[in-house]
Design a protein around this motif. Sequence first.
Motif, PDB file in Angstrom:
ATOM      1  N   VAL A  75       0.993  -1.277   0.124  1.00  0.00           N
ATOM      2  CA  VAL A  75      -0.246   0.003  -0.088  1.00  0.00           C
ATOM      3  C   VAL A  75       0.896   1.290  -0.071  1.00  0.00           C
ATOM      4  O   VAL A  75       0.837   2.109  -0.835  1.00  0.00           O
ATOM      5  N   GLN A  76       1.840   1.424   0.653  1.00  0.00           N
ATOM      6  CA  GLN A  76       2.628   2.252   0.798  1.00  0.00           C
ATOM      7  C   GLN A  76       3.732   2.664  -0.441  1.00  0.00           C
ATOM      8  O   GLN A  76       3.792   3.892  -0.490  1.00  0.00           O
ATOM      9  N   LYS A  77       3.598   1.736  -1.290  1.00  0.00           N
ATOM     10  CA  LYS A  77       4.419   1.679  -2.469  1.00  0.00           C
ATOM     11  C   LYS A  77       3.317   2.555  -3.615  1.00  0.00           C
ATOM     12  O   LYS A  77       3.945   2.898  -4.886  1.00  0.00           O
ATOM     13  N   LYS A  78       2.205   2.622  -3.364  1.00  0.00           N
ATOM     14  CA  LYS A  78       1.127   3.263  -4.352  1.00  0.00           C
ATOM     15  C   LYS A  78       1.439   4.618  -4.668  1.00  0.00           C
ATOM     16  O   LYS A  78       2.042   5.269  -3.711  1.00  0.00           O
ATOM     17  N   THR A  79       1.012   4.787  -5.912  1.00  0.00           N
ATOM     18  CA  THR A  79       1.309   6.495  -6.297  1.00  0.00           C
ATOM     19  C   THR A  79       0.193   7.152  -5.809  1.00  0.00           C
ATOM     20  O   THR A  79      -0.846   6.546  -5.276  1.00  0.00           O
ATOM     21  N   ASP A  80       0.430   8.637  -5.713  1.00  0.00           N
ATOM     22  CA  ASP A  80      -0.783   9.566  -5.317  1.00  0.00           C
ATOM     23  C   ASP A  80      -1.947   9.311  -6.182  1.00  0.00           C
ATOM     24  O   ASP A  80      -3.178   9.174  -5.622  1.00  0.00           O
ATOM     25  N   ALA A  81      -1.772   8.890  -7.690  1.00  0.00           N
ATOM     26  CA  ALA A  81      -3.036   8.973  -8.552  1.00  0.00           C
ATOM     27  C   ALA A  81      -3.663   7.600  -8.094  1.00  0.00           C
ATOM     28  O   ALA A  81      -4.991   7.330  -8.193  1.00  0.00           O
ATOM     29  N   GLU A  82      -2.773   6.518  -7.873  1.00  0.00           N
ATOM     30  CA  GLU A  82      -3.596   5.218  -7.389  1.00  0.00           C
ATOM     31  C   GLU A  82      -4.437   5.399  -6.174  1.00  0.00           C
ATOM     32  O   GLU A  82      -5.327   4.991  -5.899  1.00  0.00           O
ATOM     33  N   PHE A  83      -3.729   6.099  -5.216  1.00  0.00           N
ATOM     34  CA  PHE A  83      -4.671   6.350  -3.912  1.00  0.00           C
ATOM     35  C   PHE A  83      -5.888   7.402  -4.324  1.00  0.00           C
ATOM     36  O   PHE A  83      -6.663   6.783  -3.819  1.00  0.00           O
TER      37      PHE A  83
END
Length: 94
Positions: A75-83
Motif C-alpha cells: 500500500v505504501q508503494k502506491k502512487t498518489d494517483a492510485e490512492f
Amino acid sequence: MRRALISTNERRANWVALVALILAVGFSVSLSAADAQEGQKLFQAKCVQCHGEDGSGHTVTGKTLGAFDLRSDAVQKKTDAEFYQQISHGKGNT
C-alpha cells in the motif's frame, strides 16, 4: 565618494522577494496542517470502520471485507494517483 554595491531599488526588490518567500512558506505550512486535519476527519468518518484506527484492517468489518493493511509495503508503494483512484471509487463495499 564610494558607490553602493547594491542600489536602493535592488535592495527593496530583495526585501520584497524575501517577505514573499516567508509568506509563501508560512501559508503552505498552514495549508498542510489544515489538509492533515481534514484528512483525519475524513479517515475517522469513512475509513476507520474497516481499516481501524491504526490502518491495519483488523476490525470485524475489515476482516469480513478483506480491507488492506494501510501500513503494508504494498500500500505504501502506491502512487498518489492510485490512492486518489482507490479513495474516490473504492471497491464498492460501503
